[in-house]
Design an enzyme around this catalytic site. Structure first.
Site, PDB file in Angstrom:
ATOM      1  CG  ASP A  28      -1.686   1.233   1.439  1.00 23.47           C
ATOM      2  OD1 ASP A  28      -1.872   1.958   0.447  1.00 23.47           O
ATOM      3  OD2 ASP A  28      -2.129   1.481   2.587  1.00 23.47           O
ATOM      4  CG  ASN A  30      -3.105   5.268  -1.190  1.00 27.03           C
ATOM      5  OD1 ASN A  30      -3.141   4.184  -0.581  1.00 27.03           O
ATOM      6  ND2 ASN A  30      -3.992   5.606  -2.095  1.00 27.03           N
ATOM      7  CG  ASP A  32      -5.972   2.972   0.368  1.00 26.86           C
ATOM      8  OD1 ASP A  32      -5.064   2.125   0.499  1.00 26.86           O
ATOM      9  OD2 ASP A  32      -6.551   3.159  -0.720  1.00 26.86           O
ATOM     10  CG  ASP A  36      -1.336   1.557  -3.765  1.00 24.00           C
ATOM     11  OD1 ASP A  36      -0.131   1.293  -3.964  1.00 24.00           O
ATOM     12  OD2 ASP A  36      -1.733   2.273  -2.818  1.00 24.00           O
ATOM     13  CG  ASP A 105      -6.947 -12.532 -13.002  1.00 22.39           C
ATOM     14  OD1 ASP A 105      -7.733 -13.212 -13.677  1.00 22.39           O
ATOM     15  OD2 ASP A 105      -6.528 -12.865 -11.873  1.00 22.39           O
ATOM     16  CG  ASP A 207     -11.601 -15.719 -13.107  1.00 19.44           C
ATOM     17  OD1 ASP A 207     -10.935 -16.057 -12.124  1.00 19.44           O
ATOM     18  OD2 ASP A 207     -12.838 -15.606 -13.090  1.00 19.44           O
ATOM     19  CD  GLU A 270      -9.626 -20.145 -11.565  1.00 17.17           C
ATOM     20  OE1 GLU A 270      -9.619 -20.210 -10.332  1.00 17.17           O
ATOM     21  OE2 GLU A 270     -10.562 -19.646 -12.218  1.00 17.17           O
ATOM     22  CG  HIS A 331      -6.515 -15.410  -5.763  1.00 16.64           C
ATOM     23  ND1 HIS A 331      -5.966 -15.850  -6.950  1.00 16.64           N
ATOM     24  CD2 HIS A 331      -7.813 -15.187  -6.028  1.00 16.64           C
ATOM     25  CE1 HIS A 331      -6.895 -15.872  -7.879  1.00 16.64           C
ATOM     26  NE2 HIS A 331      -8.035 -15.476  -7.346  1.00 16.64           N
ATOM     27  CG  ASP A 332      -9.428 -18.507  -5.979  1.00 21.58           C
ATOM     28  OD1 ASP A 332      -9.887 -17.484  -5.438  1.00 21.58           O
ATOM     29  OD2 ASP A 332      -9.299 -18.630  -7.211  1.00 21.58           O
TER      30      ASP A 332
HETATM   31  C1  GLC Z   1     -11.730 -17.488 -10.077  1.00 21.09           C
HETATM   32  C2  GLC Z   1     -10.929 -16.565  -9.194  1.00 21.09           C
HETATM   33  C3  GLC Z   1     -11.668 -16.384  -7.911  1.00 21.09           C
HETATM   34  C4  GLC Z   1     -13.015 -15.761  -8.200  1.00 21.09           C
HETATM   35  C5  GLC Z   1     -13.780 -16.587  -9.225  1.00 21.09           C
HETATM   36  C6  GLC Z   1     -14.942 -15.847  -9.776  1.00 21.09           C
HETATM   37  O1  GLC Z   1     -11.839 -18.749  -9.545  1.00 21.09           O
HETATM   38  O2  GLC Z   1      -9.645 -17.064  -9.014  1.00 21.09           O
HETATM   39  O3  GLC Z   1     -10.951 -15.599  -6.994  1.00 21.09           O
HETATM   40  O4  GLC Z   1     -13.764 -15.641  -7.038  1.00 21.09           O
HETATM   41  O5  GLC Z   1     -12.982 -16.928 -10.329  1.00 21.09           O
HETATM   42  O6  GLC Z   1     -14.505 -14.859 -10.655  1.00 21.09           O
END
Ligand code: GLC
Length: 539
Positions: A28, A30, A32, A36, A105, A207, A270, A331-332
């Site tokens: 970050d 700034n 908040d 970013d 992405d 995605d 993905e 991240h999932d």
């Molecule tokens: C993909 C992303 C995930 C998101 C989902 C819906 O699986 O990695 O984070 O919630 O798509 O877009």
């Protein structure tokens, strides 16, 4: 052994390492409390120092943030919390200046319900964009058209009062699915791709790619006989008709054609599929996704024999000319060390970075970040909020990057959007950079070894051995030094007795226990729990 002659013909996305930056949590600038683009720019030197080749940014487009950016309201803009288009242009310039690459992405399956396309589509049945989304009448009794469930929550169909039809949403109701059977929609997404490719981005992580096409007849999914109560509600049915349809490959080919209008770009898809499912996404003549994501190291148990099968299958099913992808976290999914245990962290690094295929790292794994439990009431992730009793929140793996031991780990001067892990004063970049034996320094040395050694970067993979504890394989490229990798995947001592007929000899080049480096291996290789070695073989 048959071996490729050299690795000069390999492309940057085959030789290099991809690093996922979860933008909201990286840095970050700034105050908040939200990461970013200027924050990322300020950390590019770190990423260059680490040695990764490409940065994949999670979505940075304007968004109501119902799914933290995966609900896009404008495919050609920058979300104000993340910065401006000038910041983006600077980021891209700075990345390229360092001979690195930037991967965006791309979220084509659905938009936000606040996207102007959806606003138009939902305004009337005869709006020209009506068919951009998937609208259906209710059944006679007013219920949804079929039994499909959204990934987050209940029915995948939402009733829309104004025009008296249901629309399909594979994720949140705030994420209506686009209709990819409509060529005009395809063109609109190709136009988005060209917008970013013209700017010079080096590729896309696409995605939910298997969701793009749904069964033409919208047939009911069958009940999942393996469903048990602790699973996500959406798993009550097998998604046989709602995802992974054969016609998806035509759409992907067309996306690839767009990508190939430009030099040297890459598309990562993905996918949560078995190895055979994953490899189908390379497409006919490998004209589909160049890197279909292989998440077997995330979804499967870490048992040596089991991993050996995954590695062998991924090799055996790889179409000619195709190239594998590997990831241990994203991240999932829960972070790797929270799944396999901190004791296996260094060994896991050896595994990921000695496999044949492109490794995709997740920010913070290199310093040993673990899942952070989020106090009740502070949960942000819609997946967690939908079924709060089941523990599916993805917040724990999305906490702020730990840069140093100052307040809030140097991530922000404000209130971070998710809490910082309590062990940040030890687990952080600055501290680990000073410790020769840290996980971070191991990652750095591994990355640099992989870069230097053609056998490790692109050489062939030869399986050698697996028992309950140990996994061993060789990486080899003609004309280059070969390497033996032996890993103890278990929490027990492990032994690998080399077969007299195929015994190899060599010197340990890199190990989870630094003191082992420089030692010669013998016929018997004994490793402690979570120990791993990379051996430079005598030829
Ligand atoms: C993909 C992303 C995930 C998101 C989902 C819906 O699986 O990695 O984070 O919630 O798509 O877009």
């Amino acid at each position: 052994m048959y071996m490729q002659e050299n690795n000069c013909n390999y492309l940057w996305w085959q030789k290099g390492i991809i690093y996922e930056v979860y933008v909201r949590s990286f840095m970050d600038s700034n105050g908040d409390g939200i990461g970013d683009l200027p924050g990322i720019i300020s950390k590019l030197d770190y990423l260059q120092w680490l040695g990764v080749k490409a940065i994949w940014l999670t979505p940075i487009y304007p968004s109501p943030m119902k799914d933290f950016g995966y609900d896009v309201a404008d495919y050609k803009g920058i979300h104000p919390e993340y910065g401006t288009m000038q910041d983006f242009d600077e980021l891209l310039r700075e990345v390229h200046k360092r001979d690195m690459k930037l991967i965006m992405d791309l979220v084509p399956n659905h938009t936000s319900n606040e996207h102007p396309w959806f606003k138009e589509s939902s305004s009337s049945k005869d709006n020209p964009k009506r068919d951009w989304y998937i609208w259906q009448d209710a059944k006679g009794d007013g219920s949804p058209p079929n039994d499909w469930l959204a990934e987050f929550g209940d029915s995948a169909w939402e009733w829309e009062e104004n025009t008296q039809q249901y629309y399909l949403h594979s994720f949140l109701k705030a994420q209506p699915d686009l209709n990819f059977r409509n060529k005009v929609v395809q063109e609109a997404i190709f136009d988005v791709m060209r917008f970013w490719l013209d700017k010079g981005v080096d590729g896309f992580r696409v995605d939910s790619i298997a969701h793009l096409i749904k069964d033409r007849l919208l047939r009911n999914n069958p009940v999942n006989p393996g469903f048990v109560a602790h699973m996500k509600a959406s798993e009550q049915f097998l998604k046989i008709f709602s995802t992974n349809q054969p016609e998806v490959h035509e759409v992907i080919h067309a996306m690839r054609d767009v990508l190939d209008e430009y030099d040297n770009r890459v598309m990562i898809g993905e996918l949560y599929l078995s190895v055979s499912g994953v490899v189908s996404y390379y497409g006919r003549g490998s004209k589909g996704v160049q890197l279909p994501a292989n998440f077997q190291l995330i979804t499967e148990d870490w048992k040596a024999k089991q991993l050996a099968i995954i590695l062998d299958k991924s090799e055996a099913l790889l179409p000619p000319g195709a190239w594998s992808h590997w990831a241990m976290s994203n991240h999932d999914q829960p972070r790797v060390i929270s799944r396999v245990g901190a004791g296996l962290a260094k060994m896991a690094a050896l595994l990921l970075l000695t496999l044949r295929g492109t490794p995709s790292m997740y920010y913070g794994d290199e310093i040993g970040m673990h899942n952070v439990s989020i106090p009740p009431g502070e949960m942000k992730d819609p997946q967690g909020l939908m079924e709060p009793e089941k523990n599916f929140s993805r917040d724990p793996q999305r906490t702020p990057m730990q840069w140093d031991d100052t307040t809030l780990a140097g991530f922000t001067t404000g209130k971070p959007w998710l809490p910082v892990a309590i062990d940040f004063s030890k687990v952080n970049v600055a501290t680990e950079q000073q410790e020769e034996q840290s996980l971070l320094m191991l990652y750095k040395r591994l990355i640099s070894l992989r870069k230097q050694e053609p056998s490790l970067a692109t050489g062939e993979y030869f399986p050698l051995f697996a028992n309950d504890e140990m996994l061993a394989y060789i990486r080899a490229q003609q004309g280059a030094d070969r390497f033996l990798v032996v890993l103890n995947i278990s929490r027990m001592k492990g032994l690998y007795v080399q077969d007299a007929s195929s015994q190899v000899q060599g010197t340990i080049e890199l190990a989870t226990l630094k003191k082992m480096e420089g030692c010669k291996i013998g016929k018997m290789i004994e490793l402690e729990a979570g120990e791993g070695i990379i051996v430079r073989l005598n030829d």
